[in-house]
Design an enzyme around this catalytic site. Structure first.
Site, PDB file in Angstrom:
ATOM      1  N   HIS A  84       0.761  -1.074  -0.107  1.00 23.09           N
ATOM      2  CA  HIS A  84       0.102  -0.389  -0.118  1.00 23.09           C
ATOM      3  C   HIS A  84       0.770   1.276   0.307  1.00 23.09           C
ATOM      4  CE1 HIS A  84      -3.905   1.888   1.682  1.00 23.09           C
ATOM      5  NE2 HIS A  84      -3.508   2.267   1.168  1.00 23.09           N
ATOM      6  N   ARG A 126      -6.165   0.027 -11.154  1.00 18.15           N
ATOM      7  CA  ARG A 126      -5.950  -0.800 -10.171  1.00 18.15           C
ATOM      8  C   ARG A 126      -7.303  -1.244  -9.635  1.00 18.15           C
ATOM      9  NH1 ARG A 126      -0.009   0.008 -11.204  1.00 18.15           N
ATOM     10  NH2 ARG A 126       0.795  -2.136 -11.929  1.00 18.15           N
ATOM     11  N   ARG A 159      -9.484  -2.905 -14.060  1.00 16.93           N
ATOM     12  CA  ARG A 159      -8.865  -4.315 -14.233  1.00 16.93           C
ATOM     13  C   ARG A 159      -9.905  -4.765 -13.673  1.00 16.93           C
ATOM     14  NH1 ARG A 159      -2.848  -5.863 -12.565  1.00 16.93           N
ATOM     15  NH2 ARG A 159      -3.379  -4.625 -10.561  1.00 16.93           N
ATOM     16  N   GLU A 191       0.190 -11.865 -18.710  1.00 19.04           N
ATOM     17  CA  GLU A 191       1.033 -11.855 -18.149  1.00 19.04           C
ATOM     18  C   GLU A 191       1.670 -12.974 -17.632  1.00 19.04           C
ATOM     19  OE1 GLU A 191      -0.426  -9.039 -14.671  1.00 19.04           O
ATOM     20  OE2 GLU A 191      -2.267 -10.074 -14.346  1.00 19.04           O
ATOM     21  N   ASN A 238       5.392  -6.776 -15.344  1.00 25.68           N
ATOM     22  CA  ASN A 238       5.798  -7.215 -14.816  1.00 25.68           C
ATOM     23  C   ASN A 238       5.962  -8.894 -13.756  1.00 25.68           C
ATOM     24  OD1 ASN A 238       5.933  -4.363 -14.568  1.00 25.68           O
ATOM     25  ND2 ASN A 238       3.593  -4.251 -12.769  1.00 25.68           N
ATOM     26  N   ASP A 239       4.310  -9.347 -13.963  1.00 27.07           N
ATOM     27  CA  ASP A 239       4.016 -10.414 -13.696  1.00 27.07           C
ATOM     28  C   ASP A 239       4.754 -11.584 -14.827  1.00 27.07           C
ATOM     29  OD1 ASP A 239       3.154 -10.994 -11.533  1.00 27.07           O
ATOM     30  OD2 ASP A 239       0.740 -10.017 -11.766  1.00 27.07           O
ATOM     31  N   ARG A 254       9.044 -11.011  -8.686  1.00 33.28           N
ATOM     32  CA  ARG A 254       9.500  -9.857  -8.373  1.00 33.28           C
ATOM     33  C   ARG A 254       9.625  -8.960  -7.338  1.00 33.28           C
ATOM     34  NH1 ARG A 254       3.308  -8.262 -10.412  1.00 33.28           N
ATOM     35  NH2 ARG A 254       3.805  -5.838  -9.997  1.00 33.28           N
ATOM     36  N   CYS A 272       0.983  -2.823 -20.298  1.00 36.26           N
ATOM     37  CA  CYS A 272       0.740  -1.415 -18.909  1.00 36.26           C
ATOM     38  C   CYS A 272       1.860  -2.211 -17.661  1.00 36.26           C
ATOM     39  CB  CYS A 272      -0.807  -1.398 -17.924  1.00 36.26           C
ATOM     40  SG  CYS A 272      -1.123  -3.246 -17.501  1.00 36.26           S
TER      41      CYS A 272
HETATM   42  C1  PEP Z   1       1.789  -6.641 -14.532  1.00 34.24           C
HETATM   43  O1  PEP Z   1       1.744  -7.617 -13.768  1.00 34.24           O
HETATM   44  O2  PEP Z   1       2.812  -5.989 -15.300  1.00 34.24           O
HETATM   45  C2  PEP Z   1       0.138  -5.717 -14.154  1.00 34.24           C
HETATM   46  C3  PEP Z   1       0.529  -4.503 -14.983  1.00 34.24           C
HETATM   47  O3  PEP Z   1       0.018  -6.127 -12.708  1.00 34.24           O
HETATM   48  P1  PEP Z   1       0.493  -5.536 -11.821  1.00 34.24           P
HETATM   49  O4  PEP Z   1       2.074  -4.918 -11.589  1.00 34.24           O
HETATM   50  O5  PEP Z   1      -0.658  -4.840 -10.975  1.00 34.24           O
HETATM   51  O6  PEP Z   1       0.713  -7.092 -10.582  1.00 34.24           O
HETATM   52 MG    MG Z   2       0.350  -8.255 -12.648  1.00 34.05          MG
END
Ligand code: PEP
Ligand code: MG
Length: 764
Positions: free
Chosen positions: A366, A473, A509, A608, A631-632, A642, A679
């Site tokens: 958070h 998000r 999302r 992802e 990211n994922d 990560r 994203c």
């Molecule tokens: C991602 O996984 O790249 C993504 C945008 O979602 P989050 O970072 O919220 O998992």
């Molecule tokens: Mg993600």
């Protein structure tokens, strides 16, 4: 037996307050455990690269800290350079043998040395020696290797702690350079400032160590806090007087007697007089008393530990409140805590807050989300940070690389101050671009979207020229609640987002919890959460949550029409179909409720998970758009958590596998005639944005802070050049090479300031 011995030693070493003490425990205990005559530790000094004789049991202690060897000198140097044990029955006959004059090792023939290695780096060498000419046997060697591997982490930690100490018992212990502690970048940017440690409210075990600046004021505060707690206890007792019998009431007297106990008060007071601040003195004394009671044989007395703890906690709350009122912050505050919470941020005036560091937590915590919205550089998960000892110290925060520099040299401070000034100038420059389109120098349009979560993101995003929201998000507002928000509460929330951006599109999302994102009222505890119940898997198992959320989105969209719905963590087509069916069902339900819906909003799927990469075409056929969650995707492609600082250097955003996967997804979407966006954080990296544009990504969605930089980068390149860069990169087989190629490309076009750097003394 052996395991127990190992554990015992590591535990003992862990209790050491200083590096010196840790090393002394090691040499003493290891010599005892192995039954040898000598045990010594040599540590490598990173600046001179020499192996310094740092602790011994059995050799001449007067030479500790004074004698050293070149990094490859003698048998100790051999162990360090080979990074392997050396085991000899007669050391003096070995060609590498070099006698260190003055430590008295002449009589010792048998030699066993093992390297102390932490995260690939040789910290030093652990040696045992014996007069008798004999080879240490295999199990001795295995024991020492195990010992050393376990102790390496403890030594590394003690070194970091040692680097920030004010007083050194041994001058050689003061490190000349700064010490870096790695975590995860939580929010980009760099800062220099003074640490203010924030502790959780009323936790006796998390009180930072500090010296009192005004002992009298501390004493006064302590007495006042005691008085307040006494008054509270009496008030509670008085309130309950009718409901309690005499025996129960006596409990309150016991309580008060603990407080009145002259020993506790006197002990705390004497620690304060000796220079501790009131909270530190209180916690130290209370913890000792609690431990004392807990060890009592008699169960009645053991129970008293709870009372002592409760009272100590109450006194601490008063002290904290008082200290908060009295506290003065420097002009550049870096807030540091074991686990920072959103409410702690409010303790420092915004204009003074320059950075945040949380020992625990991840980029999804958070606090990190808030920090990104506020544009405050942040490091998360800095697990090796000796934070309780940092209050008032000057440190450097590098939110790009997730690094905290402790004890920084003037040279490093200067470089970072320059960097901060450059960033400020750049931000000013970039403001001018706000109203210009994002297009390449030869006119290829690439709309830049933002990722949002908080309402605070909205104004900033619009201010930076966002053309839409590529990822809202929804779990972020869910995090702020104490239960799932109702459909109507959600509708209002979503309406605000949609209205703020209309007519620009907003991609919402559906709830993405699990992994490291758990809601306080819906905890998910799993052994392996990133491969577990997360994202769409949770909401398909709870259609009531999914349906309510989608209905709220659809209702919020009435009269606006800028909603797009996106599904996270989809790993197969059945899930996708099931989710689409649920969206269709919600749509029918809302229609039947009489809402004036136009057509069903576009639905997109996040790519992802590696499986989704290979099914991108099949998925694209079922939806209106794809969006890559890099990211994922990076975490799953590379099998690198990560949020784990220990493997953060393996999390390569420019890994060839990632680059090829991204291109594959972009091509797949286009073959099916569907738009594709990205994203993840990657989209906000100027160099990566160039590659993504060359791959044909239709929109890039990022954290609003990165948007102006990405716009500037894209406006400075020709699409054709970007495509040539991509062709070169696609032929490369390692991340560093790709990173270098992209950096050179930017630098050649006058954008050296967008090239990521990881400054440290060694690189200056
Ligand atoms: C991602 O996984 O790249 C993504 C945008 O979602 P989050 O970072 O919220 O998992
Ligand atoms: Mg993600």
């Amino acid at each position: 037996m052996m395991l127990e011995m190992l554990r015992n030693i590591v535990q003992r070493v862990n209790t050491a307050e200083t590096l010196e003490e840790a090393l002394n425990i090691i040499v003493f205990r290891v010599r005892e455990a192995m039954g040898t005559e000598v045990c010594s530790v040599y540590l490598r000094d990173p600046l001179s690269n020499r192996l310094v004789f740092r602790a011994t049991e059995g050799l001449n202690k007067n030479q500790i800290g004074l004698l050293s060897l070149a990094h490859d000198e003698g048998l100790v140097g051999l162990v360090a350079t080979r990074e392997e044990p050396v085991n000899l029955d007669n050391a003096s006959q070995h060609p590498n043998f070099a006698l260190l004059d003055g430590i008295g090792e002449e009589p010792f023939h048998a030699f066993l040395g093992v390297p102390i290695i932490h995260h690939k780096i040789v910290l030093g060498v652990l040696v045992v020696q014996q007069a008798q000419r004999r080879k240490f046997d295999e199990s001795d060697e295995a024991f020492l290797v195990t010992m050393s591997a376990q102790l390496a982490g403890v030594i590394a930690h003690a070194q970091v702690t040692g680097s920030i100490q004010d007083e050194y018992t041994d001058a050689s212990e003061r490190p000349a350079g700064s010490t870096r502690v790695s975590g995860i970048g939580g929010s980009p940017g760099v800062a220099v400032g003074t640490v203010a440690v924030v502790s959780p409210v009323a936790d006796l075990y998390a009180v930072p160590k500090k010296t009192a600046t005004d002992r009298r004021a501390e004493l006064r505060a302590f007495k006042q806090a005691l008085e307040s707690v006494r008054a509270d206890v009496r008030a509670v007792a008085a309130n309950l007087v009718d409901q309690l019998n005499a025996e129960d009431r006596a409990l309150f007297d016991v309580y008060l007697s603990i407080l009145d106990d002259s020993t506790i008060g006197a002990e705390v007071a004497s620690l304060i007089k000796a220079g501790q601040w009131a909270q530190g003195a209180l916690s130290q004394v209370m913890i000792e008393h609690i431990r004392h009671f807990e060890q009592m044989e008699h169960s009645y007395l053991r129970e008293r530990a709870v009372d002592v703890k409760d009272l100590g906690t109450r006194v601490l709350s008063y002290l904290q409140a008082e200290a908060q009122d009295r506290r003065e912050y420097s002009d550049r505050v870096i807030l540091v805590g074991e686990e920072l919470t959103a409410s702690m941020l409010g303790e420092v005036p915004r204009e003074k807050l320059v950075a945040l560091v949380s020992v625990r937590g991840s980029g999804n915590s958070h606090v990190a989300i808030l920090a990104r919205a506020m544009g405050v550089p942040t490091v998360m998960g800095a697990v090796d940070l000796p934070y309780t000892k940092l209050d008032g110290k000057t440190v450097i925060i590098d939110g790009y690389n997730g690094v905290v520099h402790l004890n920084p040299s003037d040279m490093l401070l200067e470089r970072f101050e320059e960097l901060i000034a450059q960033e400020a100038a750049l931000t000013k420059d970039l403001e001018a671009l706000r109203d210009s389109d994002c297009e390449t120098a030869d006119g290829h349009r690439v709309p830049l979207f933002v990722n949002t979560g908080l309402m605070a993101d909205v104004a900033i995003s619009l201010d930076r020229g966002a053309e839409g929201v590529g990822l809202y998000r929804t779990e972020v507002p869910f995090l702020m609640q104490e239960r799932f928000p109702s459909e109507e509460e959600q509708r209002q929330l979503y309406r605000q987002q949609l209205e703020a951006f209309a007519p620009k599109s907003v991609t919402m999302r559906t709830l993405d919890i699990g992994g490291d994102k758990s809601l306080p009222y819906f905890p998910i505890e799993e052994e392996n959460p990133f491969l577990g119940w997360r994202g769409i898997r949770v909401t398909l198992d709870h259609p009531e949550i999914f349906l309510a959320q989608v209905r709220a989105m659809l209702k919020a969209n009435v009269g606006l029409g800028n909603l797009r719905i996106m599904l996270p963590m989809v790993s197969n087509l059945q899930e996708l179909q099931e989710a689409i069916d649920l969206v269709d069902r919600s749509y029918e339900e809302v229609l039947q409720e009489g809402y004036a819906l136009t057509e069903r909003p576009p639905i997109g799927v996040m790519v992802e998970v590696p499986a989704a990469v290979y099914q991108a075409r099949a998925m694209a056929r079922k939806v209106d758009f794809l969006s890559v969650g890099s990211n994922d995707l990076t975490q799953y492609l590379l099998a690198v958590d990560r949020n784990n600082a220990r493997v953060a250097d393996l999390y390569h955003a420019y890994h060839p596998a990632v680059i090829h996967a991204l291109r594959w997804v972009s091509d797949s979407a286009h073959i099916e005639g569907k738009p594709v966006s990205i994203c993840g954080e990657l989209a906000g990296d100027p160099g990566a944005a160039v590659l993504l544009t060359a791959m044909g990504f239709d929109t890039l969605s990022m954290n609003s802070i990165s948007l102006p930089k990405v716009k500037k980068a894209l406006r400075s390149v020709m699409l054709e050049d970007a495509q040539r860069l991509l062709d070169e990169v696609l032929l490369m087989d390692n991340s560093d090479q790709i990173q270098r190629q992209v950096s050179d490309f930017l630098a050649e076009r006058g954008m050296a300031q967008f090239v990521p750097v990881d400054l440290s003394e060694q690189t200056l």
